[in-house]
Write a protein that holds these residues in place. Structure first.
Motif, mmCIF file in Angstrom:
data_model
loop_
_atom_site.group_PDB
_atom_site.id
_atom_site.type_symbol
_atom_site.label_atom_id
_atom_site.label_comp_id
_atom_site.label_asym_id
_atom_site.label_seq_id
_atom_site.Cartn_x
_atom_site.Cartn_y
_atom_site.Cartn_z
ATOM 1 N N LEU A 19 -10.339 -11.301 -0.051
ATOM 2 C CA LEU A 19 -9.136 -11.990 0.427
ATOM 3 C C LEU A 19 -7.872 -11.317 -0.110
ATOM 4 C CD1 LEU A 19 -10.246 -15.727 0.105
ATOM 5 C CD2 LEU A 19 -9.938 -14.388 2.206
ATOM 6 N N PHE A 20 -7.874 -10.935 -1.374
ATOM 7 C CA PHE A 20 -6.733 -10.252 -1.972
ATOM 8 C C PHE A 20 -6.497 -8.905 -1.286
ATOM 9 C CE2 PHE A 20 -4.942 -7.469 -5.298
ATOM 10 C CZ PHE A 20 -3.763 -8.158 -5.543
ATOM 11 N N SER A 21 -7.569 -8.207 -0.979
ATOM 12 C CA SER A 21 -7.451 -6.898 -0.337
ATOM 13 C C SER A 21 -6.892 -7.015 1.078
ATOM 14 C CB SER A 21 -8.818 -6.212 -0.280
ATOM 15 O OG SER A 21 -9.308 -5.985 -1.573
ATOM 16 N N ILE A 22 -7.379 -7.988 1.811
ATOM 17 C CA ILE A 22 -6.925 -8.169 3.189
ATOM 18 C C ILE A 22 -5.440 -8.531 3.225
ATOM 19 C CG2 ILE A 22 -7.174 -9.651 5.227
ATOM 20 C CD1 ILE A 22 -10.188 -9.744 4.568
ATOM 21 N N ALA A 23 -4.967 -9.247 2.219
ATOM 22 C CA ALA A 23 -3.561 -9.637 2.170
ATOM 23 C C ALA A 23 -2.652 -8.456 1.836
ATOM 24 C CB ALA A 23 -3.362 -10.746 1.140
ATOM 25 N N ASN A 24 -3.219 -7.347 1.329
ATOM 26 C CA ASN A 24 -2.425 -6.185 0.940
ATOM 27 C C ASN A 24 -2.846 -4.966 1.759
ATOM 28 O OD1 ASN A 24 -0.889 -7.119 -1.552
ATOM 29 N ND2 ASN A 24 -2.964 -7.768 -2.008
ATOM 30 N N VAL A 25 -2.332 -4.870 2.984
ATOM 31 C CA VAL A 25 -2.740 -3.790 3.882
ATOM 32 C C VAL A 25 -1.692 -2.687 4.025
ATOM 33 C CG1 VAL A 25 -4.352 -5.180 5.219
ATOM 34 C CG2 VAL A 25 -1.945 -5.131 5.866
ATOM 35 N N GLN A 26 -0.559 -2.800 3.356
ATOM 36 C CA GLN A 26 0.472 -1.769 3.486
ATOM 37 C C GLN A 26 0.005 -0.458 2.839
ATOM 38 O OE1 GLN A 26 0.750 -4.612 1.822
ATOM 39 N NE2 GLN A 26 1.988 -4.429 -0.018
ATOM 40 N N ASN A 27 0.576 0.643 3.304
ATOM 41 C CA ASN A 27 0.233 1.962 2.762
ATOM 42 C C ASN A 27 0.906 2.168 1.407
ATOM 43 O OD1 ASN A 27 -1.409 2.742 4.825
ATOM 44 N ND2 ASN A 27 0.182 3.863 5.930
ATOM 45 N N VAL A 34 -3.079 16.825 -9.462
ATOM 46 C CA VAL A 34 -2.738 17.990 -8.640
ATOM 47 C C VAL A 34 -2.066 17.636 -7.315
ATOM 48 C CG1 VAL A 34 -4.492 19.470 -9.651
ATOM 49 C CG2 VAL A 34 -5.081 18.035 -7.704
ATOM 50 N N GLY A 35 -1.837 16.384 -7.047
ATOM 51 C CA GLY A 35 -1.198 16.039 -5.783
ATOM 52 C C GLY A 35 -1.137 14.538 -5.568
ATOM 53 N N TYR A 36 -1.000 14.167 -4.306
ATOM 54 C CA TYR A 36 -0.939 12.762 -3.946
ATOM 55 C C TYR A 36 -1.425 12.596 -2.526
ATOM 56 C CZ TYR A 36 3.233 13.845 -1.227
ATOM 57 O OH TYR A 36 4.098 14.367 -0.311
ATOM 58 N N PHE A 37 -1.726 11.352 -2.165
ATOM 59 C CA PHE A 37 -2.071 11.042 -0.780
ATOM 60 C C PHE A 37 -1.687 9.594 -0.507
ATOM 61 C CE2 PHE A 37 -5.789 10.021 -3.271
ATOM 62 C CZ PHE A 37 -6.256 8.831 -2.737
ATOM 63 N N GLU A 38 -1.525 9.297 0.785
ATOM 64 C CA GLU A 38 -1.197 7.938 1.201
ATOM 65 C C GLU A 38 -2.438 7.290 1.777
ATOM 66 O OE1 GLU A 38 2.113 6.824 3.510
ATOM 67 O OE2 GLU A 38 3.472 8.193 2.481
ATOM 68 N N THR A 39 -2.625 6.025 1.416
ATOM 69 C CA THR A 39 -3.775 5.265 1.900
ATOM 70 C C THR A 39 -3.418 3.784 1.886
ATOM 71 O OG1 THR A 39 -6.150 4.909 1.583
ATOM 72 C CG2 THR A 39 -4.828 5.071 -0.387
ATOM 73 N N PRO A 40 -4.111 2.977 2.675
ATOM 74 C CA PRO A 40 -3.852 1.530 2.619
ATOM 75 C C PRO A 40 -4.230 0.962 1.247
ATOM 76 C CG PRO A 40 -5.066 2.098 4.607
ATOM 77 C CD PRO A 40 -5.027 3.322 3.750
ATOM 78 N N LEU A 41 -3.475 -0.007 0.804
ATOM 79 C CA LEU A 41 -3.704 -0.620 -0.502
ATOM 80 C C LEU A 41 -5.090 -1.258 -0.582
ATOM 81 C CD1 LEU A 41 -2.540 -1.235 -3.268
ATOM 82 C CD2 LEU A 41 -1.476 -3.277 -2.303
ATOM 83 N N VAL A 42 -5.590 -1.740 0.549
ATOM 84 C CA VAL A 42 -6.917 -2.363 0.559
ATOM 85 C C VAL A 42 -7.979 -1.353 0.099
ATOM 86 C CG1 VAL A 42 -7.410 -1.880 2.999
ATOM 87 C CG2 VAL A 42 -8.486 -3.805 1.890
#
Length: 107
Positions: A19-27, A34-42
Motif C-alpha cells: 500500500l505504501f509503495s502504490i501511494a508513491n509512484v512518482q519518479n 558511478v552515476g545515477y538513474f531515474e525510476t519510480p519510487l515504488v
C-alpha cells in the motif's frame, strides 16, 4: 501457534509495504558512486524491502548453521561422557547409596 503468528505478521507487513509503495509512484533519481538513474519510487521501495529481507534471511541462516554445529558438538560430547561413565565400574550401586543415606539420616 508461533509460526502462524509470524506468517500473519509477515502478510500484514507485506500488505502495508504494498500500500505504501502504490501511494508513491512518482519518479525519483537514484544516485550511486558511478552515476545515477531515474525510476519510480515504488521500485526503490520494493527493492529495498526485498534486499533487507534477503540480508536478514542469510544472516539468520548463518546463525542457524552455527547453532546446529554447536549442538552436534555438544551431543557428541554427551555421548563420549556417557560412554566413559558406562566403562567406569561403580564400586557401589545407586540403591546402596540411597540406603546408606537413609540410615545416616535416621541416626
Amino acid at each position: 501457534m508461533k509460526g502462524q503468528r509470524n506468517i500473519i505478521f509477515g502478510l500484514i507487513f507485506a500488505l502495508l509495504v504494498a500500500l505504501f509503495s502504490i501511494a508513491n509512484v512518482q519518479n525519483v533519481e537514484v544516485n550511486y558512486i558511478v552515476g545515477y538513474f531515474e525510476t519510480p519510487l515504488v521500485i526503490v521501495i520494493l527493492s529495498s524491502v526485498i534486499l533487507g529481507a534477503l540480508i536478514v534471511f542469510f544472516v539468520g541462516g548463518l546463525k542457524l548453521v552455527k547453532m546446529r554445529n554447536y549442538t552436534k558438538k555438544l551431543e557428541k560430547e554427551i555421548e563420549q561422557l556417557q560412554a566413559a561413565l558406562r566403562k567406569k565400574e561403580m564400586p557401589v550401586e545407586i540403591e546402596q547409596v540411597c540406603l546408606e543415606e537413609e540410615k545416616g539420616a535416621s541416626l
